[in-house]
Design a protein around this motif. Structure first.
Motif: not given
Length: 220
Positions: A173-174, A186-199, A203-210
């Motif tokens: 993840l890092s 901005n998306a990278a900053s928002n990743l810290t808000l995801l509860p218990e993020p996994t790879f 990836v799903v979040y970033l694809k939606l943001e894309e």
């Protein structure tokens, strides 16, 4: 449709458990069971090895490739020899021409062929480790899509796994976050808000943001 190999008992061979039917093994569609062609120019080894390992377990073939049974002693057993020939044919059918010419030797057993192919991807671990770590930590998105970028990272992680190096989710993840291009700040900053993020979830979040960013550009 392929069905699991029928089992028989044969007092002339050394199998401790169920023994597979040579006919059932011969008739398997190996391209359907192992939908990967092993090539030294790409990261296909982990998938190739994993698919074959499942086939070995499903059809009671592990003894043919783990060295637990003396293949020379078993050559007089027609069932054993027929299965050996099928396994070797499977290996040759699912590898590239350059790997085939590297490993092929007349009269090799299935275990020898399996070990030679695996050794091409697991030997020289120190050199491979140094190279792969450099590739992994210097991997950046640049102009590629999220799919392509994440796939490159995952393939490098799989190659590291091949030589016994496990990359934890936190490191993946890092590295993923650090390599994102500026459009995803901005998306990278928002990743810290995801509860218990996994790879996978990132990836799903970033694809939606894309997709969202693409729609915004289309409206401009």
């Amino acid at each position: 449709m392929d069905s699991p190999a029928s089992t028989t008992t044969n007092s002339s061979n050394a199998f401790a458990g169920p023994t597979p039917s040579a006919t059932a093994i011969r008739d398997l569609n190996i391209e359907a069971r192992v939908p990967v062609r092993l090539d030294s120019s790409n990261s296909s080894y982990y998938a190739w090895m994993t698919y074959f390992s499942l086939v070995f377990r499903e059809y009671y073939l592990t003894e043919h490739i783990d060295g637990s049974i003396n293949g020379e002693y078993m050559k007089g057993d027609p069932e054993w020899s027929a299965i050996e020939a099928t396994l070797i044919r499977w290996f040759y059918q699912t590898i590239s021409k350059d790997i085939f010419h590297t490993v092929v030797v007349e009269d090799d057993g299935a275990c020898a062929v399996w070990n030679k192919i695996n050794a091409l991807f697991t030997d020289n671990k120190l050199q491979r480790l140094v190279f792969l770590q450099q590739e992994f930590f210097s991997c950046h998105q640049d102009d590629s899509t999220i799919d392509d970028y994440c796939m490159r990272l995952k393939m490098l992680v799989d190659e590291l796994h091949d030589i016994g190096v496990k990359v934890c989710d936190e490191l993946m993840l890092s590295t993923l976050t650090a390599g994102l291009n500026e459009n995803f700040d901005n998306a990278a900053s928002n990743l810290t808000l995801l509860p218990e993020p996994t790879f996978q979830t990132v990836v799903v979040y970033l694809k939606l943001e894309e997709r969202r960013m693409k729609k915004v550009k289309e409206r401009v």
